[in-house]
Design a protein around this motif. Structure first.
Motif, short mmCIF file in Angstrom:
data_model
loop_
_atom_site.label_atom_id
_atom_site.label_comp_id
_atom_site.label_asym_id
_atom_site.label_seq_id
_atom_site.Cartn_x
_atom_site.Cartn_y
_atom_site.Cartn_z
N ILE A 66 0.83 -1.21 0.00
CA ILE A 66 0.00 0.00 0.00
C ILE A 66 0.86 1.26 0.00
N MET A 67 1.95 1.26 0.72
CA MET A 67 2.79 2.45 0.74
C MET A 67 3.48 2.66 -0.60
N VAL A 68 3.83 1.59 -1.29
CA VAL A 68 4.40 1.74 -2.63
C VAL A 68 3.36 2.35 -3.56
N LEU A 69 2.11 1.92 -3.44
CA LEU A 69 1.05 2.51 -4.24
C LEU A 69 0.87 4.00 -3.92
N PHE A 70 0.92 4.36 -2.64
CA PHE A 70 0.82 5.78 -2.26
C PHE A 70 1.95 6.58 -2.89
N LEU A 71 3.17 6.04 -2.84
CA LEU A 71 4.30 6.76 -3.44
C LEU A 71 4.12 6.92 -4.94
N PHE A 72 3.65 5.88 -5.62
CA PHE A 72 3.42 5.99 -7.06
C PHE A 72 2.36 7.03 -7.38
N VAL A 73 1.29 7.07 -6.60
CA VAL A 73 0.22 8.05 -6.84
C VAL A 73 0.75 9.47 -6.62
N ILE A 74 1.52 9.67 -5.57
CA ILE A 74 2.05 11.00 -5.29
C ILE A 74 3.02 11.43 -6.40
N MET A 75 3.86 10.51 -6.84
CA MET A 75 4.79 10.87 -7.91
C MET A 75 4.05 11.08 -9.23
N PHE A 76 2.97 10.33 -9.45
CA PHE A 76 2.18 10.48 -10.67
C PHE A 76 1.45 11.81 -10.71
N LEU A 77 0.96 12.27 -9.55
CA LEU A 77 0.20 13.52 -9.50
C LEU A 77 1.08 14.75 -9.65
N ASN A 78 2.36 14.64 -9.31
CA ASN A 78 3.31 15.75 -9.42
C ASN A 78 2.77 16.98 -8.68
N LEU A 79 2.82 16.93 -7.37
CA LEU A 79 2.24 17.97 -6.52
C LEU A 79 3.19 19.14 -6.29
N LYS A 80 3.89 19.60 -7.30
CA LYS A 80 4.84 20.70 -7.17
C LYS A 80 4.19 22.07 -7.31
N LYS A 81 2.92 22.12 -7.63
CA LYS A 81 2.26 23.40 -7.87
C LYS A 81 2.05 24.14 -6.55
N GLU A 82 2.34 25.41 -6.57
CA GLU A 82 2.11 26.26 -5.42
C GLU A 82 0.75 26.93 -5.59
N GLY A 83 -0.10 26.79 -4.60
CA GLY A 83 -1.43 27.38 -4.69
C GLY A 83 -1.55 28.58 -3.77
N ASP A 84 -2.48 29.47 -4.07
CA ASP A 84 -2.69 30.63 -3.22
C ASP A 84 -3.66 30.26 -2.11
N ILE A 85 -3.60 31.02 -1.03
CA ILE A 85 -4.47 30.77 0.10
C ILE A 85 -5.83 31.39 -0.20
N SER A 86 -6.83 30.58 -0.16
CA SER A 86 -8.17 31.06 -0.45
C SER A 86 -9.06 30.85 0.77
N ALA A 87 -10.28 31.33 0.68
CA ALA A 87 -11.22 31.18 1.78
C ALA A 87 -11.56 29.71 2.01
N LYS A 88 -11.53 28.93 0.93
CA LYS A 88 -11.84 27.51 1.05
C LYS A 88 -10.78 26.79 1.88
N SER A 89 -9.49 27.11 1.66
CA SER A 89 -8.45 26.44 2.42
C SER A 89 -8.47 26.87 3.89
N VAL A 90 -8.84 28.11 4.17
CA VAL A 90 -8.97 28.56 5.56
C VAL A 90 -10.11 27.83 6.23
N PHE A 91 -11.23 27.65 5.51
CA PHE A 91 -12.37 26.91 6.07
C PHE A 91 -11.98 25.46 6.35
N VAL A 92 -11.21 24.85 5.47
CA VAL A 92 -10.78 23.47 5.66
C VAL A 92 -9.87 23.36 6.89
N LYS A 93 -8.99 24.34 7.08
CA LYS A 93 -8.11 24.31 8.25
C LYS A 93 -8.90 24.48 9.54
N VAL A 94 -9.87 25.39 9.54
CA VAL A 94 -10.70 25.59 10.74
C VAL A 94 -11.51 24.34 11.03
#
Length: 172
Positions: A66-94
């Protein structure tokens, strides 16, 4: 304190620390690596509880596959994008802080209701061994075990037949 108590406390600290690092790590690959460390600490707890079969399955299935699958999914998604802080992310944190606080409150309330645990003197030491599991599996549950193996064999033959292409078709 005995060696097993010291090992229990060390594994508990390692599991809790690694679980917190899974949540707080910025890099998702580091989170997956910390989660693998949590699984290894839990495997140590299984060994302390004399449940060798669960320990082996935990290493093979969770920390391995399962952890190998998680690593493959993370590498496949390429999560290098930087996103801006929005009201939605603040709501999710709260919402995360509120739900985590409520979970902590429930856990504290449930711990207060527990009576002190006392060990019994007649503990069986052979519980959880693979040998005992094999005896029960091949004596008491032989028919369901064999039926499940025939079902898996039929599924494998079906998968091969579905995946097999006609012999006249060529791949270029």
């Amino acid at each position: 304190m005995s060696l097993s108590e010291n090992l229990f406390y060390f594994l508990s600290f390692l599991a809790i620390f690694s679980a917190l690092m899974v949540v707080f790590a910025k890099n998702p690959i580091h989170s997956v690596l910390y989660l693998i460390l949590v699984f290894f600490a839990l495997t140590g707890h299984y060994i302390l509880l004399n449940a060798q079969f669960l320990a082996i399955v935990n290493i093979i299935v969770y920390a391995g596959a399962i952890m190998v699958l998680f690593l493959f999914v993370i590498m496949f998604l390429n999560l290098k994008k930087e996103g801006d802080i929005s009201a939605k992310s603040v709501f999710v944190k709260v919402a995360g802080v509120v739900s985590g606080g409520l979970l902590l409150l429930v856990m504290i309330a449930s711990l207060k209701s527990l009576e002190p645990y006392q060990l019994k003197a007649d503990i069986k030491t052979d519980i959880g061994l693979v040998e005992n599991l094999g005896k029960v599996l091949y004596n008491d549950f032989l028919l369901p075990f064999e039926l499940a193996s025939i079902l898996f064999l039929a599924a494998m033959v079906g998968a091969v037949m579905l995946g097999k292409r006609e012999s006249g078709e060529r791949n270029f």
